[in-house]
Design a protein around this motif. Structure first.
Motif, PDB file in Angstrom:
ATOM      1  N   LYS A 135       9.868   9.725  -7.186  1.00 18.40           N
ATOM      2  CA  LYS A 135      10.194   8.797  -8.269  1.00 18.40           C
ATOM      3  C   LYS A 135      11.326   7.839  -7.905  1.00 18.40           C
ATOM      4  CE  LYS A 135      10.604  12.028 -11.498  1.00 18.40           C
ATOM      5  NZ  LYS A 135       9.991  13.235 -10.904  1.00 18.40           N
ATOM      6  N   TYR A 136      12.229   8.278  -7.022  1.00 20.89           N
ATOM      7  CA  TYR A 136      13.330   7.390  -6.650  1.00 20.89           C
ATOM      8  C   TYR A 136      12.823   6.146  -5.927  1.00 20.89           C
ATOM      9  CZ  TYR A 136      12.763   9.631  -2.106  1.00 20.89           C
ATOM     10  OH  TYR A 136      12.244  10.111  -0.940  1.00 20.89           O
ATOM     11  N   ILE A 137      11.631   6.236  -5.267  1.00 18.50           N
ATOM     12  CA  ILE A 137      11.061   5.054  -4.631  1.00 18.50           C
ATOM     13  C   ILE A 137      10.665   4.032  -5.688  1.00 18.50           C
ATOM     14  CG2 ILE A 137       9.127   4.199  -3.258  1.00 18.50           C
ATOM     15  CD1 ILE A 137       9.258   6.627  -1.555  1.00 18.50           C
ATOM     16  N   ALA A 138      10.201   4.516  -6.842  1.00 21.28           N
ATOM     17  CA  ALA A 138       9.891   3.589  -7.932  1.00 21.28           C
ATOM     18  C   ALA A 138      11.140   2.815  -8.342  1.00 21.28           C
ATOM     19  CB  ALA A 138       9.337   4.363  -9.131  1.00 21.28           C
ATOM     20  N   ILE A 139      12.250   3.541  -8.495  1.00 17.10           N
ATOM     21  CA  ILE A 139      13.500   2.887  -8.872  1.00 17.10           C
ATOM     22  C   ILE A 139      13.888   1.828  -7.847  1.00 17.10           C
ATOM     23  CG2 ILE A 139      16.003   3.255  -9.064  1.00 17.10           C
ATOM     24  CD1 ILE A 139      14.727   4.149 -11.536  1.00 17.10           C
ATOM     25  N   LEU A 140      13.812   2.182  -6.569  1.00 25.58           N
ATOM     26  CA  LEU A 140      14.215   1.251  -5.518  1.00 25.58           C
ATOM     27  C   LEU A 140      13.331   0.010  -5.502  1.00 25.58           C
ATOM     28  CD1 LEU A 140      14.939   3.766  -2.626  1.00 25.58           C
ATOM     29  CD2 LEU A 140      16.619   2.430  -3.885  1.00 25.58           C
ATOM     30  N   PRO A 153       4.416  -7.728  -6.324  1.00 22.00           N
ATOM     31  CA  PRO A 153       3.163  -6.970  -6.347  1.00 22.00           C
ATOM     32  C   PRO A 153       3.350  -5.506  -5.965  1.00 22.00           C
ATOM     33  CG  PRO A 153       2.826  -9.113  -5.312  1.00 22.00           C
ATOM     34  CD  PRO A 153       4.308  -8.954  -5.475  1.00 22.00           C
ATOM     35  N   ALA A 154       4.278  -5.233  -5.036  1.00 23.55           N
ATOM     36  CA  ALA A 154       4.536  -3.837  -4.654  1.00 23.55           C
ATOM     37  C   ALA A 154       5.153  -3.069  -5.813  1.00 23.55           C
ATOM     38  CB  ALA A 154       5.446  -3.791  -3.426  1.00 23.55           C
ATOM     39  N   ALA A 155       6.123  -3.667  -6.492  1.00 24.50           N
ATOM     40  CA  ALA A 155       6.751  -3.002  -7.633  1.00 24.50           C
ATOM     41  C   ALA A 155       5.745  -2.781  -8.758  1.00 24.50           C
ATOM     42  CB  ALA A 155       7.930  -3.836  -8.135  1.00 24.50           C
ATOM     43  N   ALA A 156       4.836  -3.727  -8.932  1.00 18.60           N
ATOM     44  CA  ALA A 156       3.843  -3.602  -9.997  1.00 18.60           C
ATOM     45  C   ALA A 156       2.932  -2.392  -9.800  1.00 18.60           C
ATOM     46  CB  ALA A 156       3.001  -4.878 -10.075  1.00 18.60           C
ATOM     47  N   GLN A 157       2.763  -1.951  -8.552  1.00 18.05           N
ATOM     48  CA  GLN A 157       1.922  -0.767  -8.318  1.00 18.05           C
ATOM     49  C   GLN A 157       2.434   0.450  -9.077  1.00 18.05           C
ATOM     50  OE1 GLN A 157      -0.968  -1.257  -6.639  1.00 18.05           O
ATOM     51  NE2 GLN A 157      -0.194  -3.366  -6.548  1.00 18.05           N
ATOM     52  N   TRP A 158       3.752   0.527  -9.237  1.00 17.13           N
ATOM     53  CA  TRP A 158       4.324   1.668  -9.963  1.00 17.13           C
ATOM     54  C   TRP A 158       3.939   1.635 -11.433  1.00 17.13           C
ATOM     55  CZ3 TRP A 158       6.209   5.876  -7.859  1.00 17.13           C
ATOM     56  CH2 TRP A 158       6.534   5.819  -6.493  1.00 17.13           C
ATOM     57  N   ASN A 184       0.820  -1.215   0.000  1.00 12.40           N
ATOM     58  CA  ASN A 184       0.000   0.000   0.000  1.00 12.40           C
ATOM     59  C   ASN A 184       0.852   1.262   0.000  1.00 12.40           C
ATOM     60  OD1 ASN A 184      -2.309  -1.567   0.046  1.00 12.40           O
ATOM     61  ND2 ASN A 184      -2.496  -1.512   2.269  1.00 12.40           N
ATOM     62  N   HIS A 185       1.988   1.231   0.670  1.00  9.40           N
ATOM     63  CA  HIS A 185       2.889   2.378   0.662  1.00  9.40           C
ATOM     64  C   HIS A 185       3.368   2.660  -0.758  1.00  9.40           C
ATOM     65  CE1 HIS A 185       6.434   4.867   1.404  1.00  9.40           C
ATOM     66  NE2 HIS A 185       6.022   5.064   2.626  1.00  9.40           N
ATOM     67  N   ASN A 186       3.744   1.617  -1.483  1.00  7.98           N
ATOM     68  CA  ASN A 186       4.189   1.790  -2.868  1.00  7.98           C
ATOM     69  C   ASN A 186       3.062   2.304  -3.748  1.00  7.98           C
ATOM     70  OD1 ASN A 186       7.105   0.613  -3.672  1.00  7.98           O
ATOM     71  ND2 ASN A 186       6.348  -0.467  -1.871  1.00  7.98           N
TER      72      ASN A 186
END
Length: 310
Positions: free
Chosen positions: A162-167, A209-214, A145-147
């Motif tokens: 946006k850097y959180i997306a990269i991480l 699944p968290a990365a897919a949120q981006w 949910n945070h992502n």
């Protein structure tokens, strides 16, 4: 669930006062607009006597909104609207000067800059890093949910995260800790089980699944972005860059987009993973293909119709 959550936070003394909580509750229940909610949740803060008090209360307000996003994901669209409304409030002026608040990124103004909000989102991202043990479903739920919330904020240009997306995409798709030989002799015996779990393919059940949120919420931004981060920034935002399978640019580029797409496709073939994980990877690939075919088209209503959500 929403009412029970508000009952719970009312008992926590560090939270913003009852006026802010009631305003947020009224907004969630559709009784007031986002503009009215923004005014009411910030009113008390604007009566505080000094910068330190303002800083503490602003931080508590942000923590309340971030916790709501993580624990009540159905509230995220409203929270994005509320943050946009808060950012649109008139400057907080006292004795003829615009009030500013110190944060990790320097001094920023109330309310246009949403001072300290990006700092807290970043801090909670690191605090909520994926669990080291498979039996922590609440932590996995809040991590996803945070992502999703960060991606929604980026997509609506509310906050530069946006850097959180990269991480997150790096952790899920570019790192393969299970292929490393763990130096167990260097690890305390009581920690070895946790370290070994962190180095299993099964951990992708949380990460993917968290990365897919981006991709679901901010895919078009990622597709077009050429942003890059230097390893010498020293902000923690470069953690993990330059390691793993990706050897190219430390940021967004079309080549890395294609690499992520291939890795989402790879995840679908891993028999060790849960169905939901592979389904999220499949949906991410499908969304990426749609964005490639129509890079300038607004896709988010289509995403909702197709069920691309967490």
């Amino acid at each position: 669930m929403v009412e029970a959550w508000f009952d719970l936070i009312a008992s926590q003394k560090y939270r913003p006062g009852p006026q802010a909580r009631r305003a947020l509750q009224d907004f969630f229940n559709g009784r007031i607009s986002s503009d009215e909610a923004a005014r009411r949740v910030t009113t008390t803060i604007q009566t505080l006597p000094d910068e330190k008090s303002i800083q503490v209360h602003v931080g508590e307000l942000w923590e309340l909104l971030i916790d709501a996003a993580k624990e009540i994901p159905g509230s995220q669209d409203k929270l994005v609207q509320l943050l946009a409304a808060i950012g649109g409030l008139p400057d907080f002026v006292r004795r003829g000067e615009i009030v500013e608040v110190a944060g990790d990124r320097g001094r920023t103004r109330l309310w246009r800059d949403l001072p300290m909000f990006a700092d807290l989102m970043r801090d909670e991202y690191y605090e909520d890093l994926p669990p080291t043990h498979p039996d922590q479903p609440q932590q996995e739920y809040e991590w996803l949910n945070h992502n999703a919330f960060a991606a929604r904020l980026v997509a609506d240009s509310i906050c530069d995260l946006k850097y959180i997306a990269i991480l997150s995409l790096h952790k899920a798709l570019e790192d393969e800790p299970w292929n490393r030989s763990p130096p167990l002799e260097d690890i305390r015996e009581r920690d070895r089980e946790l370290v070994m779990y962190r180095r299993t393919v099964g951990r992708l059940n949380c990460l993917v699944p968290a990365a897919a949120q981006w991709i679901f919420h901010a895919g078009r931004m990622i597709f077009h972005s050429q942003d890059e981060w230097r390893a010498s920034q020293g902000t923690g935002e470069d953690q993990g860059f330059g390691e793993g399978l990706w050897k190219g640019k430390n940021g967004f580029c079309r080549e890395r987009w294609n690499f992520w797409k291939s890795r989402f496709a790879w995840v679908q073939g891993l028999k060790e993973l849960e169905f939901e994980t592979k389904a999220a990877a499949k949906q991410a690939v499908e969304m990426m293909a749609r964005i490639e075919r129509n890079p300038e088209t607004e896709l988010w209503q289509e995403r909702i119709k197709q069920g691309f959500s967490h």
